[in-house]
Motif scaffolding. Structure first.
Motif, PDB file in Angstrom:
ATOM      1  N   ASN A 122       0.832  -1.196   0.000  1.00  0.00           N
ATOM      2  CA  ASN A 122       0.000   0.000   0.000  1.00  0.00           C
ATOM      3  C   ASN A 122       0.874   1.257   0.000  1.00  0.00           C
ATOM      4  OD1 ASN A 122      -2.383  -1.651   0.306  1.00  0.00           O
ATOM      5  ND2 ASN A 122      -1.930  -1.791   2.495  1.00  0.00           N
ATOM      6  N   SER A 123       0.263   2.357  -0.325  1.00  0.00           N
ATOM      7  CA  SER A 123       0.961   3.652  -0.332  1.00  0.00           C
ATOM      8  C   SER A 123       2.283   3.556  -1.086  1.00  0.00           C
ATOM      9  CB  SER A 123       1.202   4.133   1.106  1.00  0.00           C
ATOM     10  OG  SER A 123      -0.008   4.262   1.812  1.00  0.00           O
ATOM     11  N   LEU A 124       2.228   2.965  -2.254  1.00  0.00           N
ATOM     12  CA  LEU A 124       3.444   2.777  -3.035  1.00  0.00           C
ATOM     13  C   LEU A 124       4.003   4.114  -3.503  1.00  0.00           C
ATOM     14  CD1 LEU A 124       2.256  -0.362  -4.960  1.00  0.00           C
ATOM     15  CD2 LEU A 124       4.358  -0.244  -3.605  1.00  0.00           C
ATOM     16  N   ASN A 125       5.324   4.182  -3.556  1.00  0.00           N
ATOM     17  CA  ASN A 125       5.986   5.372  -4.067  1.00  0.00           C
ATOM     18  C   ASN A 125       7.043   4.962  -5.089  1.00  0.00           C
ATOM     19  OD1 ASN A 125       8.602   4.944  -2.617  1.00  0.00           O
ATOM     20  ND2 ASN A 125       7.306   5.187  -0.805  1.00  0.00           N
ATOM     21  N   PRO A 126       7.565   5.891  -5.857  1.00  0.00           N
ATOM     22  CA  PRO A 126       8.520   5.536  -6.920  1.00  0.00           C
ATOM     23  C   PRO A 126       9.743   4.775  -6.412  1.00  0.00           C
ATOM     24  CG  PRO A 126       7.695   7.748  -7.282  1.00  0.00           C
ATOM     25  CD  PRO A 126       7.165   7.318  -5.951  1.00  0.00           C
ATOM     26  N   GLU A 127      10.121   4.973  -5.167  1.00  0.00           N
ATOM     27  CA  GLU A 127      11.270   4.258  -4.609  1.00  0.00           C
ATOM     28  C   GLU A 127      10.992   2.763  -4.431  1.00  0.00           C
ATOM     29  OE1 GLU A 127      11.713   8.193  -4.581  1.00  0.00           O
ATOM     30  OE2 GLU A 127      10.172   7.289  -3.294  1.00  0.00           O
ATOM     31  N   ASP A 128       9.755   2.358  -4.540  1.00  0.00           N
ATOM     32  CA  ASP A 128       9.403   0.942  -4.452  1.00  0.00           C
ATOM     33  C   ASP A 128       9.552   0.233  -5.801  1.00  0.00           C
ATOM     34  OD1 ASP A 128       6.767   1.989  -2.296  1.00  0.00           O
ATOM     35  OD2 ASP A 128       8.619   0.974  -1.676  1.00  0.00           O
ATOM     36  N   THR A 129       9.846   0.974  -6.833  1.00  0.00           N
ATOM     37  CA  THR A 129      10.030   0.384  -8.155  1.00  0.00           C
ATOM     38  C   THR A 129      11.217  -0.562  -8.160  1.00  0.00           C
ATOM     39  OG1 THR A 129       9.046   2.268  -9.308  1.00  0.00           O
ATOM     40  CG2 THR A 129      10.568   0.870 -10.564  1.00  0.00           C
ATOM     41  N   ALA A 130      10.964  -1.797  -8.558  1.00  0.00           N
ATOM     42  CA  ALA A 130      12.019  -2.820  -8.545  1.00  0.00           C
ATOM     43  C   ALA A 130      11.456  -4.120  -9.108  1.00  0.00           C
ATOM     44  CB  ALA A 130      12.521  -3.060  -7.119  1.00  0.00           C
ATOM     45  N   VAL A 131      12.347  -5.067  -9.314  1.00  0.00           N
ATOM     46  CA  VAL A 131      11.916  -6.441  -9.568  1.00  0.00           C
ATOM     47  C   VAL A 131      11.812  -7.121  -8.211  1.00  0.00           C
ATOM     48  CG1 VAL A 131      12.427  -8.632 -10.673  1.00  0.00           C
ATOM     49  CG2 VAL A 131      13.035  -6.485 -11.818  1.00  0.00           C
ATOM     50  N   TYR A 132      10.669  -7.716  -7.953  1.00  0.00           N
ATOM     51  CA  TYR A 132      10.420  -8.377  -6.671  1.00  0.00           C
ATOM     52  C   TYR A 132      10.564  -9.887  -6.851  1.00  0.00           C
ATOM     53  CZ  TYR A 132       8.846  -4.042  -4.546  1.00  0.00           C
ATOM     54  OH  TYR A 132       8.795  -2.760  -4.023  1.00  0.00           O
ATOM     55  N   TYR A 133      11.326 -10.486  -5.945  1.00  0.00           N
ATOM     56  CA  TYR A 133      11.617 -11.915  -6.013  1.00  0.00           C
ATOM     57  C   TYR A 133      11.086 -12.625  -4.776  1.00  0.00           C
ATOM     58  CZ  TYR A 133      15.031 -10.638  -9.613  1.00  0.00           C
ATOM     59  OH  TYR A 133      15.645 -10.151 -10.741  1.00  0.00           O
ATOM     60  N   CYS A 134      10.430 -13.732  -5.002  1.00  0.00           N
ATOM     61  CA  CYS A 134      10.005 -14.593  -3.903  1.00  0.00           C
ATOM     62  C   CYS A 134      11.183 -15.494  -3.513  1.00  0.00           C
ATOM     63  CB  CYS A 134       8.826 -15.441  -4.337  1.00  0.00           C
ATOM     64  SG  CYS A 134       8.183 -16.561  -3.076  1.00  0.00           S
ATOM     65  N   LYS A 135      11.320 -15.717  -2.231  1.00  0.00           N
ATOM     66  CA  LYS A 135      12.388 -16.570  -1.719  1.00  0.00           C
ATOM     67  C   LYS A 135      11.807 -17.600  -0.769  1.00  0.00           C
ATOM     68  CE  LYS A 135      16.802 -16.433   0.785  1.00  0.00           C
ATOM     69  NZ  LYS A 135      17.775 -15.556   1.491  1.00  0.00           N
ATOM     70  N   TYR A 136      12.310 -18.827  -0.902  1.00  0.00           N
ATOM     71  CA  TYR A 136      11.890 -19.934  -0.051  1.00  0.00           C
ATOM     72  C   TYR A 136      13.146 -20.615   0.462  1.00  0.00           C
ATOM     73  CZ  TYR A 136       9.515 -24.363   1.144  1.00  0.00           C
ATOM     74  OH  TYR A 136       9.002 -25.461   1.793  1.00  0.00           O
ATOM     75  N   VAL A 137      13.207 -20.801   1.764  1.00  0.00           N
ATOM     76  CA  VAL A 137      14.380 -21.416   2.379  1.00  0.00           C
ATOM     77  C   VAL A 137      13.943 -22.658   3.137  1.00  0.00           C
ATOM     78  CG1 VAL A 137      16.297 -21.100   3.976  1.00  0.00           C
ATOM     79  CG2 VAL A 137      15.457 -19.151   2.634  1.00  0.00           C
ATOM     80  N   ASP A 138      14.607 -23.789   2.828  1.00  0.00           N
ATOM     81  CA  ASP A 138      14.384 -24.987   3.624  1.00  0.00           C
ATOM     82  C   ASP A 138      15.726 -25.490   4.132  1.00  0.00           C
ATOM     83  OD1 ASP A 138      13.705 -27.200   0.774  1.00  0.00           O
ATOM     84  OD2 ASP A 138      15.573 -26.329   1.500  1.00  0.00           O
ATOM     85  N   SER A 139      15.747 -26.700   4.624  1.00  0.00           N
ATOM     86  CA  SER A 139      16.978 -27.213   5.236  1.00  0.00           C
ATOM     87  C   SER A 139      18.046 -27.540   4.209  1.00  0.00           C
ATOM     88  CB  SER A 139      16.661 -28.456   6.064  1.00  0.00           C
ATOM     89  OG  SER A 139      16.101 -29.457   5.231  1.00  0.00           O
ATOM     90  N   VAL A 140      17.659 -27.533   2.943  1.00  0.00           N
ATOM     91  CA  VAL A 140      18.586 -27.956   1.895  1.00  0.00           C
ATOM     92  C   VAL A 140      19.122 -26.763   1.103  1.00  0.00           C
ATOM     93  CG1 VAL A 140      18.837 -29.330  -0.205  1.00  0.00           C
ATOM     94  CG2 VAL A 140      17.412 -30.168   1.679  1.00  0.00           C
ATOM     95  N   ASN A 141      18.261 -25.816   0.807  1.00  0.00           N
ATOM     96  CA  ASN A 141      18.649 -24.816  -0.183  1.00  0.00           C
ATOM     97  C   ASN A 141      17.835 -23.530  -0.019  1.00  0.00           C
ATOM     98  OD1 ASN A 141      20.040 -23.808  -2.365  1.00  0.00           O
ATOM     99  ND2 ASN A 141      19.508 -25.489  -3.736  1.00  0.00           N
ATOM    100  N   ASN A 142      18.296 -22.508  -0.735  1.00  0.00           N
ATOM    101  CA  ASN A 142      17.520 -21.274  -0.918  1.00  0.00           C
ATOM    102  C   ASN A 142      16.987 -21.301  -2.344  1.00  0.00           C
ATOM    103  OD1 ASN A 142      18.467 -20.528   1.579  1.00  0.00           O
ATOM    104  ND2 ASN A 142      19.938 -19.053   0.799  1.00  0.00           N
TER     105      ASN A 142
END
Length: 116
Positions: free
Chosen positions: A84-104
């Protein structure tokens, strides 16, 4: 192996809102340690936006605290980021990350552009 499918993102005007979703599949299950979102703007390093641990502890970057809300759907092995309340500084590529016991694991990224 874990696969991450991201959705959401796009172009929004300053002050607007967007919702990002990320669903984990494959061997993703109760093995998750941390899941969340990072972002990378042009010429900058990838940075944490928000993440949730297996114990439901949530961490936010100071720049998004109070504006972004991270939530988790355990049944779907998914997380959503309400922005919410997004501003130009929020412009980016957004990546999802998942971490388990083996890997990122990383998603392919989704572009968020905040511009009038």
């Amino acid at each position: 192996q874990v696969q991450l499918v991201e959705s959401g993102g796009g172009l929004v005007q300053p002050g607007g809102s967007l919702r990002l979703s990320c669903a984990a599949s494959g061997s993703a299950s109760s093995s998750m340690f941390v899941m969340g979102w990072y972002r990378q703007a042009p010429g900058k390093q990838r940075e944490l936006v928000a993440e949730i641990t297996r114990g439901d502890n949530i961490k936010y970057a100071s720049s998004v605290k109070g504006r972004f809300i991270l939530s988790r759907d355990n049944a779907k092995n998914a997380v959503s980021l309400q922005m919410n309340s997004l501003n130009p500084e929020d412009t980016a590529v957004y990546y999802c990350k998942y971490v388990d016991s083996v890997n990122n694991y990383w998603g392919q990224g989704t572009q968020v552009t905040v511009s009038s």
